[in-house]
Design an enzyme around this catalytic site. Sequence first.
Site, PDB file in Angstrom:
ATOM      1  N   LYS A  92       0.850  -1.184   0.000  1.00 37.67           N
ATOM      2  CA  LYS A  92       0.000   0.000   0.000  1.00 37.67           C
ATOM      3  C   LYS A  92       0.891   1.241   0.000  1.00 37.67           C
ATOM      4  CE  LYS A  92      -3.962   1.667   2.799  1.00 37.67           C
ATOM      5  NZ  LYS A  92      -4.805   1.291   3.953  1.00 37.67           N
ATOM      6  N   SER A 126      -9.465   0.878   2.982  1.00 34.57           N
ATOM      7  CA  SER A 126      -8.668   1.758   2.156  1.00 34.57           C
ATOM      8  C   SER A 126      -7.543   1.054   1.409  1.00 34.57           C
ATOM      9  CB  SER A 126      -8.086   2.876   3.018  1.00 34.57           C
ATOM     10  OG  SER A 126      -7.211   2.363   4.012  1.00 34.57           O
ATOM     11  N   SER A 146      -9.667  -1.674   7.005  1.00 33.56           N
ATOM     12  CA  SER A 146      -9.071  -1.418   5.693  1.00 33.56           C
ATOM     13  C   SER A 146      -8.259  -2.562   5.114  1.00 33.56           C
ATOM     14  CB  SER A 146      -8.201  -0.150   5.747  1.00 33.56           C
ATOM     15  OG  SER A 146      -9.015   0.985   5.886  1.00 33.56           O
TER      16      SER A 146
END
Length: 473
Positions: free
Chosen positions: A83, A159, A183
């Site tokens: 990420k 996310s 997330s």
Amino acid sequence: MKPAQANAMPGGIAGLQAIARGETSAREWLERCLSRIEATDGRINAFTMRTLERARAEADAVDAMRAAGHPLPPLAGLPYAVKNLFDIEGEVTLAGSKVNRDNAPATADAVLVQRLRAAGAVLVGALNMDEYAYGFTTENTHYGPTCNPHDRSRIAGGSSGGSGAAVAAGQVPVALGSDTNGSIRVPASLCGVWGLKPTFGRLSRRGTFPFVHSIDHLGPFADSAALLARVYDAVQYPDAQDPGCHAKAVQAVQPGLGLGTQGLRIGVLGGYFDSNATASARAAVAAAAEVLGATRTVEWPDAALARAAAFMITASEGGSLHLPELRRRAADFEPLSVDRFIAGALQPAHWVARAHRFRRQYRERVLALFQDWDLLLAPATPVAAPAIGTEWLDINGVTHPCRPAMGLLTQPISFAGCPVAVAPMWPDGTQGMPIGVQLIAAPWREDIALRAAMALEQAGIAGIRHPHFQEGS
């Protein structure tokens, strides 16, 4: 149409075994991975950056080890991505934002990236996310939405949406993400991959861009439960330089995976977790419960209050962190989250203090629950992946705003800091889309959650299903 050549990516465990037996090289595995990314990412939009030169150097270093007769590390040659809130040495840490583009490049890798490199894994790039991790859909205005590989009209979750989508699409066997309110678990559920949110404080967060210091967790996604455990073991590290990382001894979970779940006290969460889940989500849990022998329903304490308190702390800490830039550059923030950041920064301190006081009491009640239970099951999301741009969801006759509703079933769990593995299930009634099941254990008992994950995988009831991309589709 003829399938794209890049469709033949090996699974992560199979690839590691092939490397260990000398049947392939790390460089060969990497190039197949890069071909898959090149063939598919124009349709998925998981990657925001590819670290090609670094990846080839790391793969060649693994092959040089073998050529010199040295023992190979445990994840030798394993391609992975992170990420884009993880620091990558020499690169700017975007955290999904436009504002961060002006920051200086990172001077060192994040600790978990360092740990994976030491284990022989090969970093291939950084992945899309909701700006500053404030979202559940990865509909990023600056870098474009990440599409669900199983139906590109739908969200990948967030996310850490790029992380879930990259593993689901077979671009990489492993990705790292973060989880504050869900997330990791939401993208794992919607994309149909394995995910792990460890105990709060278990893994070092040093070298990552924060969202909410008091709730942030880091963890892996993987294409199998066995690989999830291997990667988790490789990144465990009691980091004294991260004040949020507790000085717990490293507890290797992989040796216990073969123990199964016999003797474990396993229940199914009802009440809040039943009323906020659709029939398909409940069916996924029921199927997992049957395999694991869970027959009793359990009430999780104060779930709705915990979600409200998590929202309050999230908004306040997030808004406070970004307040200087909100004052100067509000127009450069994500339109889907800027108002929430501003509102959070303006919350009365009294509200936030009460939320923190409640959290201490809440954790005590949750810990008491685990005196009677070893593992608890719940859906990871109320529904399968909605269409990109969906504003409202109907869940059992109640209308919810779509984006925050994706965390209805995850927020109460992370607010208590419990470890959770997500098992990808494929229930009826979802048009072929997955919904994950949360396997929830007491703090510091990741081994139990991962044993249950392995049991579901071995029973053939949970697992990843890579989409078959066609040329030009």
